[in-house]
Motif scaffolding. Structure first.
Motif, PDB file in Angstrom:
ATOM      1  N   PHE B  47       7.066  -9.095 -11.510  1.00  0.00           N
ATOM      2  CA  PHE B  47       7.327  -7.679 -11.769  1.00  0.00           C
ATOM      3  C   PHE B  47       6.285  -6.728 -11.178  1.00  0.00           C
ATOM      4  O   PHE B  47       6.453  -5.517 -11.226  1.00  0.00           O
ATOM      5  N   ILE B  48       5.180  -7.252 -10.638  1.00  0.00           N
ATOM      6  CA  ILE B  48       4.204  -6.345 -10.030  1.00  0.00           C
ATOM      7  C   ILE B  48       3.941  -6.702  -8.564  1.00  0.00           C
ATOM      8  O   ILE B  48       4.185  -5.895  -7.674  1.00  0.00           O
ATOM      9  N   PHE B  49       3.482  -7.933  -8.303  1.00  0.00           N
ATOM     10  CA  PHE B  49       3.046  -8.241  -6.934  1.00  0.00           C
ATOM     11  C   PHE B  49       4.223  -8.308  -5.963  1.00  0.00           C
ATOM     12  O   PHE B  49       4.160  -7.752  -4.876  1.00  0.00           O
ATOM     13  N   TYR B  50       5.287  -9.004  -6.371  1.00  0.00           N
ATOM     14  CA  TYR B  50       6.444  -9.087  -5.487  1.00  0.00           C
ATOM     15  C   TYR B  50       6.999  -7.684  -5.185  1.00  0.00           C
ATOM     16  O   TYR B  50       7.191  -7.330  -4.015  1.00  0.00           O
ATOM     17  N   PRO B  51       7.233  -6.838  -6.216  1.00  0.00           N
ATOM     18  CA  PRO B  51       7.712  -5.479  -5.907  1.00  0.00           C
ATOM     19  C   PRO B  51       6.742  -4.694  -5.038  1.00  0.00           C
ATOM     20  O   PRO B  51       7.174  -3.906  -4.194  1.00  0.00           O
ATOM     21  N   MET B  52       5.425  -4.896  -5.227  1.00  0.00           N
ATOM     22  CA  MET B  52       4.472  -4.135  -4.405  1.00  0.00           C
ATOM     23  C   MET B  52       4.650  -4.469  -2.931  1.00  0.00           C
ATOM     24  O   MET B  52       4.700  -3.576  -2.082  1.00  0.00           O
ATOM     25  N   SER B  59       9.288   0.807   2.580  1.00  0.00           N
ATOM     26  CA  SER B  59       8.799   2.105   3.064  1.00  0.00           C
ATOM     27  C   SER B  59       8.872   2.209   4.589  1.00  0.00           C
ATOM     28  O   SER B  59       8.715   3.293   5.134  1.00  0.00           O
ATOM     29  N   PHE B  60       9.085   1.089   5.252  1.00  0.00           N
ATOM     30  CA  PHE B  60       9.231   1.143   6.713  1.00  0.00           C
ATOM     31  C   PHE B  60      10.692   1.098   7.146  1.00  0.00           C
ATOM     32  O   PHE B  60      10.999   0.828   8.300  1.00  0.00           O
ATOM     33  N   THR B  61      11.596   1.343   6.177  1.00  0.00           N
ATOM     34  CA  THR B  61      13.028   1.341   6.513  1.00  0.00           C
ATOM     35  C   THR B  61      13.653   2.668   6.114  1.00  0.00           C
ATOM     36  O   THR B  61      13.021   3.488   5.449  1.00  0.00           O
ATOM     37  N   ASP B  62      14.916   2.841   6.508  1.00  0.00           N
ATOM     38  CA  ASP B  62      15.642   4.038   6.068  1.00  0.00           C
ATOM     39  C   ASP B  62      16.675   3.659   5.010  1.00  0.00           C
ATOM     40  O   ASP B  62      17.716   4.293   4.895  1.00  0.00           O
ATOM     41  N   TRP B  63      16.397   2.596   4.255  1.00  0.00           N
ATOM     42  CA  TRP B  63      17.325   2.093   3.252  1.00  0.00           C
ATOM     43  C   TRP B  63      17.727   3.203   2.275  1.00  0.00           C
ATOM     44  O   TRP B  63      16.897   4.025   1.883  1.00  0.00           O
ATOM     45  N   ASP B  64      19.029   3.217   1.902  1.00  0.00           N
ATOM     46  CA  ASP B  64      19.494   4.289   1.021  1.00  0.00           C
ATOM     47  C   ASP B  64      19.451   3.897  -0.458  1.00  0.00           C
ATOM     48  O   ASP B  64      19.781   4.704  -1.324  1.00  0.00           O
ATOM     49  N   GLY B  65      19.096   2.663  -0.746  1.00  0.00           N
ATOM     50  CA  GLY B  65      18.949   2.293  -2.153  1.00  0.00           C
ATOM     51  C   GLY B  65      20.060   1.411  -2.668  1.00  0.00           C
ATOM     52  O   GLY B  65      19.923   0.810  -3.726  1.00  0.00           O
ATOM     53  N   LEU B 288       6.432   7.193  -0.695  1.00  0.00           N
ATOM     54  CA  LEU B 288       5.756   8.121  -1.610  1.00  0.00           C
ATOM     55  C   LEU B 288       5.080   7.358  -2.742  1.00  0.00           C
ATOM     56  O   LEU B 288       3.962   7.681  -3.155  1.00  0.00           O
ATOM     57  N   GLY B 289       5.774   6.313  -3.239  1.00  0.00           N
ATOM     58  CA  GLY B 289       5.200   5.474  -4.285  1.00  0.00           C
ATOM     59  C   GLY B 289       3.896   4.840  -3.823  1.00  0.00           C
ATOM     60  O   GLY B 289       2.905   4.817  -4.562  1.00  0.00           O
ATOM     61  N   ASN B 290       3.879   4.363  -2.579  1.00  0.00           N
ATOM     62  CA  ASN B 290       2.662   3.742  -2.060  1.00  0.00           C
ATOM     63  C   ASN B 290       1.532   4.758  -1.952  1.00  0.00           C
ATOM     64  O   ASN B 290       0.381   4.467  -2.301  1.00  0.00           O
ATOM     65  N   VAL B 291       1.874   5.966  -1.497  1.00  0.00           N
ATOM     66  CA  VAL B 291       0.851   7.014  -1.388  1.00  0.00           C
ATOM     67  C   VAL B 291       0.289   7.351  -2.772  1.00  0.00           C
ATOM     68  O   VAL B 291      -0.916   7.486  -2.966  1.00  0.00           O
ATOM     69  N   MET B 292       1.199   7.439  -3.746  1.00  0.00           N
ATOM     70  CA  MET B 292       0.783   7.761  -5.118  1.00  0.00           C
ATOM     71  C   MET B 292      -0.124   6.668  -5.662  1.00  0.00           C
ATOM     72  O   MET B 292      -1.129   6.938  -6.325  1.00  0.00           O
ATOM     73  N   PHE B 293       0.238   5.415  -5.380  1.00  0.00           N
ATOM     74  CA  PHE B 293      -0.571   4.294  -5.832  1.00  0.00           C
ATOM     75  C   PHE B 293      -1.986   4.387  -5.268  1.00  0.00           C
ATOM     76  O   PHE B 293      -2.982   4.263  -5.993  1.00  0.00           O
TER      77      PHE B 293
END
Lengths: 270, 314
Positions: B47-52, B59-65, B288-293
């Motif tokens: 729940f933490i390392f894999y998602p990170m 963050s390097f894709t244009d995935w829509d979710g 944005l999540g990575n920047v916030m982290f």
């Protein structure tokens, strides 16, 4: 005496200032639809109609039950997993274990929201949306760093002679933990129950993402949806908020010493 | 018959205990004790390392979710931030929420603690009431304060009208809304700072003050040379806890303004949430999540270092 009088006036002022929001909330929740006077003016009559309407309309009973279930599961798991993890970290201080400990503690500063996108995708892939287990496990994971930290600190403070006595009595390393150490960690377990319990009970973010079906939603999510639907009925909003905060407030008022001590302990040792 | 067999099996068990087989030997070795933290590590991994790691990839894709297909876009989502007008106001708001609440929570918490650290009646009552909001859902706290700041019939506008002032639409102005959100967060969590400072004050030995009094130090001198240095550990905890809480603020904003008007009061948290769930820009949200982290990591660790240096031992 005159000096103390001033101090008592200050105490009175602080109490009034901090109680005003709750006065407004309670006052509003009792006001009927026809009672359109200022929020400051006491309700014309004590009308419990708002509470009944909101209880029925928002389905808060089920939401409170969901809160109880999720908070219960999380607390049980976090205590078991956290305490057993802390035992080797406290007793076998090898270089490797110190590294593992540092890893656990650094997870403390990771706000779950920063990994929202991949975390949400993971839970979707695992089929965990709208399930008790997914939200509980996610909550447990983010509660574990603090739990492990507190348990490790506490167990380190228990004299090692106890373990040695256990060995002489024929306990193996696991039964030493379960039979000798675990019964002793009750004080810090109480702290953890309060610290993590409040956090999980009030959680909005995880619940908002992972619980999308009404039947499994918790109080904050149900309340936020109810409020965005009935925003114009301010008395209903107030009644909903009051019902939502009541369970934990009642527990707090009865056990406030433990709450205040527990929260302070958690932070000071953190 | 039965008892004999039970006895036999008990004996067999005892024998097994006395002479552990190879597997048991491994299990009972000191190293195997480390197995006890494996469940916790598995949860961190899942729940933490894999998602990170996954978050860095997304963050390097244009995935829509939601759709199965996406394109790799390299650093596009990060360079997009530099040209995104909203990002500067969002970053500014996030820092105001973080540092603003930290400053006020600590100042008020310390003042309250100094006042409550006296033998007076009613001190317990003050503590209970100031601390109460801490245990209430921040979302509910936000709604409660909405009753004060709403335009039509808001509790504060009622008072303004009473004094013949024009009612003000508080939450319709971005900067005012940001201040109000900071205020609500401060009001809610200043109780924690208060309790920690109170505990810190009570742990300072009284003879330190007596020694200072004999030297003729006035109240403020004593505060500066005795109280403050010995309170440094409490200050460290409070500042770090509050700054992390403020920088990731989410619930109160949702309850009071939902980031509005427009995006004038949004924080990185609410912006990320909207990008993902409303605008289906998962790649940008992940970036944005990575920047916030990184932001929260740098700010909290820097403050921790700075403050730890100033701590003295009693």
């Amino acid at each position: 005496m005159g000096k103390n009088l001033l101090k008592y006036i200050i105490i009175g002022l602080i109490v009034v200032v901090h109680i005003i929001p709750f006065y407004i909330l309670i006052n509003l929740s009792f006001k009927g639809a026809g009672d359109v006077g200022s929020k400051w003016i006491p309700a014309q009559s004590l009308d419990f109609g708002n509470f009944m309407d909101v209880w029925r309309e928002a389905g808060l009973g089920k939401a409170i039950l969901n809160n109880v279930i999720i908070t219960g599961i999380v607390l049980l798991l976090v205590i078991v997993i956290g305490s057993i993890a802390a035992y080797p970290l406290a007793r076998r201080r090898t270089r490797w274990n110190n590294f593992i400990y540092t890893v656990c503690i650094s997870c403390l500063i990771i706000p779950p929201l920063t990994i929202l996108v991949p975390l949400y995708k993971l839970v979707v892939d695992l089929g965990g949306i709208n399930t008790y287990w997914a939200i509980s496990l996610a909550q447990v994971t983010f509660a574990l760093p603090m739990t492990i930290f507190l348990y490790t600190g506490f167990i380190s403070g228990i004299p090692k002679e106890l373990d040695e006595a256990g060995v002489i009595d024929g306990c193996n390393q696991y039964s030493i933990f379960f039979r000798l150490i675990f019964p002793l960690v009750k004080p810090i377990t109480a702290t953890i129950i309060i610290l993590i319990g409040v956090q999980v009970w009030n959680d909005y973010q995880f619940s908002l993402f992972f619980l999308q079906q009404k039947s499994i939603q918790t109080v904050p999510v149900v309340l936020s949806m109810f409020i965005s639907q009935f925003q114009s009925n301010i008395n209903w909003v107030a009644a909903g908020c009051l019902i939502g905060m009541l369970p934990i407030t009642v527990v707090y008022l009865f056990l406030q010493k433990f709450f205040i001590k527990g929260m302070a302990d958690g932070a000071i040792k953190g | 018959m039965n008892t004999v067999e039970t006895k036999k099996s008990v004996n067999a068990n005892r024998m097994a205990l006395r002479q552990p087989n190879a597997l048991q030997k491994v299990f009972l070795s000191p190293k195997a004790l480390n197995l006890m933290y494996v469940p916790a590590l598995l949860l961190f991994a899942l729940f933490i390392f894999y998602p990170m790691v996954k978050g860095i990839r997304i963050s390097f894709t244009d995935w829509d979710g939601y759709s199965p297909s996406f394109n790799w876009v390299g650093w596009d989502k990060y360079t997009q931030m530099l040209t995104d007008k909203k990002i500067f106001i969002t970053l500014k708001n996030t820092l105001i929420y973080g540092f603003g609440s930290t400053i006020f929570q600590n100042l008020l918490g310390l003042i309250y603690a100094l006042f409550l650290d006296q033998k007076l009646r009613g001190v317990g009552l003050v503590r209970t009431i100031v601390y109460l909001p801490v245990i209430i859902s921040p979302l509910i706290m936000g709604y409660i304060w909405y009753f004060f700041f709403q335009y039509d019939g808001g509790a504060i506008n009622d008072i303004r009208i009473l004094f013949h002032m024009a009612p003000s639409d508080w939450l319709s102005s971005g900067p005012v809304a940001v201040n109000i959100i900071t205020f609500v967060n401060t009001y809610q969590f200043m109780g924690i700072a208060m309790i920690i400072y109170l505990a810190g004050l009570q742990s300072i030995p009284k003879d330190y003050y007596e020694a200072a009094s004999i030297d003729g130090a006035r109240w403020f001198d004593r505060f500066k040379s005795v109280t403050l240095p010995l309170l440094m550990p409490s200050i460290t905890i409070n500042v770090v806890v509050n700054i992390i809480g403020g920088l990731k603020l989410f619930d109160v904003i949702v309850a009071l303004t939902n980031g509005g008007p427009g995006y004038a009061s949004q924080s990185l948290s609410t912006m990320m949430y909207n990008l993902y769930f409303a605008r289906q820009d998962a790649g940008y949200a992940a970036a944005l999540g990575n920047v916030m982290f990184i932001l929260i990591g740098i700010v909290s660790l820097t403050l921790l270092r700075m403050l730890r240096k100033r701590e003295v031992s009693m």
